[in-house]
Structure formats: structure tokens, C-alpha cells
Scaffold this motif. Structure first.
Motif, PDB file in Angstrom:
ATOM      1  N   THR A  58      -5.174  -5.054  -3.929  1.00 55.21           N
ATOM      2  CA  THR A  58      -4.504  -4.202  -3.331  1.00 55.21           C
ATOM      3  C   THR A  58      -4.539  -2.958  -4.490  1.00 55.21           C
TER       4      THR A  58
ATOM      5  N   ILE B 181       0.924  -1.279  -0.103  1.00 55.87           N
ATOM      6  CA  ILE B 181      -0.137   0.115   0.025  1.00 55.87           C
ATOM      7  C   ILE B 181       0.816   1.327  -0.069  1.00 55.87           C
TER       8      ILE B 181
ATOM      9  N   THR C 242      -6.367   0.410  -3.542  1.00 49.56           N
ATOM     10  CA  THR C 242      -5.363   1.709  -3.626  1.00 49.56           C
ATOM     11  C   THR C 242      -6.057   2.695  -4.898  1.00 49.56           C
TER      12      THR C 242
ATOM     13  N   PHE D 263      -5.317   7.403   2.198  1.00 53.41           N
ATOM     14  CA  PHE D 263      -4.357   6.427   2.579  1.00 53.41           C
ATOM     15  C   PHE D 263      -4.135   6.016   3.856  1.00 53.41           C
TER      16      PHE D 263
END
Length: 187
Positions: free
Chosen positions: A137, A64, A141, A168
């Protein structure tokens, strides 16, 4: 973009775009299949750059954080302040048209694919056989990026990086809370 800014997306015709740029209308269609492509075209080299930025992040970073750093660099390489009015027009056009929302979804999916490929390369996975980890992921994201850009389109032009980092960080905290729960326990 000037026409979109003054007349809105729906009020601007391909003919007006062509005349404003000083070329024939059919020349427009040599470069863009539709008017929507002016807003939602992602050149292959831009996607390739995003993939390389993700795959090239330090292995000490978790996935991430690697995506976040890649996004920040990728957007820093562009005229973010100059793109702010364009993003506003994209969001307005998307709100008015299901077809444009579909183009926006396609655009976002191309970003997800580029990030997933970058993560796969970074993790040593075959790029043609992406793991569930890389795909999830990338999807999470890029959704964070999409939400950040939505918020940015309604805020100040210089706020993009702050907004992205805040989104985030919220995600990171949520994932940390989930990992602290006993296995198999839903909230």
C-alpha cells in the motif's frame, strides 16, 4: 533555489550557493553532504510527521484513503506554491543525471518507509515487522504521489491537490475493477 532557477541545477556550483547565502563553502558541507542534498533532503521530523499523519487517520477510512488524506494534510502544511519551482528544478536535474535519479529514488523510498510505518501503526502491526499489505500500500500510494508530482511539475503551481486526488481516484477504480473479477483470473 534562486540560483537553480536561473542557472539550472547542473550550472550552479556549491561555491555560488555559499557566496549567495553569505557563508563559506565548507559551512555548506556542514549542512549538506552534497549539492543534491539541497534538493532531496528529507528531514527526519518531516518523515515522522508523515508517519503520524498516516497512523492518525480515522479507522473508518480504508488504507488508501487514509494515505491520501495524510498526503493532502502533509503537503498543505508546506509552501506548495513556493515549492513548485524547486520541484521543477529537481525533475530537470533528475532527467540529466543518473546520480540525481538515484537520490530521487532514495528520497521516494524514505517516503514509502514512513508511510508503511504509519500504516502498520494504524493497523496495530509491529512497526519493525511491516506486513506485506502495509509495504505494498505504501509503495503504490507513494508511486501515485511521485507520478502526481511529476505531472504537477509540468502544470500550474496550484494544481497539486487536484492532480493527487485524480491519480488516487484512478487507482481506486482500477482496484475496484480487479476486486470484481473472479478469483485467480488475470486481465
Amino acid at each position: 533555489m534562486d540560483l537553480f532557477n536561473t542557472q539550472g541545477y547542473m550550472g550552479t556550483t556549491v561555491r555560488q550557493i555559499s557566496e549567495n547565502a553569505g557563508f563559506a563553502e565548507r559551512t555548506f558541507f556542514l549542512h549538506f553532504p552534497t549539492k543534491a542534498d539541497v534538493l532531496f533532503d528529507v528531514p527526519a521530523e518531516d518523515l515522522g510527521e508523515l508517519t503520524q499523519l498516516v497512523s492518525g487517520q480515522a479507522h473508518a477510512l480504508d488504507d488508501i484513503e487514509a494515505v491520501l488524506q495524510a498526503i493532502l494534510i502533509w503537503h498543505d502544511n508546506r509552501d506548495t506554491l513556493g515549492r513548485h519551482p524547486m520541484v521543477r528544478r529537481m525533475k530537470e536535474a533528475s532527467a540529466l543525471s543518473a546520480a540525481i535519479r538515484g537520490r530521487e529514488l532514495d528520497y521516494n523510498q524514505r517516503l514509502v518507509d514512513a508511510v508503511a510505518t504509519g500504516l502498520a501503526i494504524r493497523r496495530g502491526e509491529p512497526a519493525l515487522d511491516l506486513s506485506l499489505h502495509s509495504r505494498i500500500t505504501a509503495a503504490v500510494t507513494m508511486r501515485l504521489l511521485h507520478l502526481s508530482i511529476d505531472e504537477w511539475s509540468r502544470s500550474e503551481p496550484d494544481a497539486l491537490f487536484t492532480i493527487v486526488c485524480e491519480h488516487f481516484e484512478v487507482c481506486r477504480k482500477m482496484l475496484s475493477e480487479l476486486s470484481d473479477r473472479p478469483s485467480g483470473r488475470l486481465p
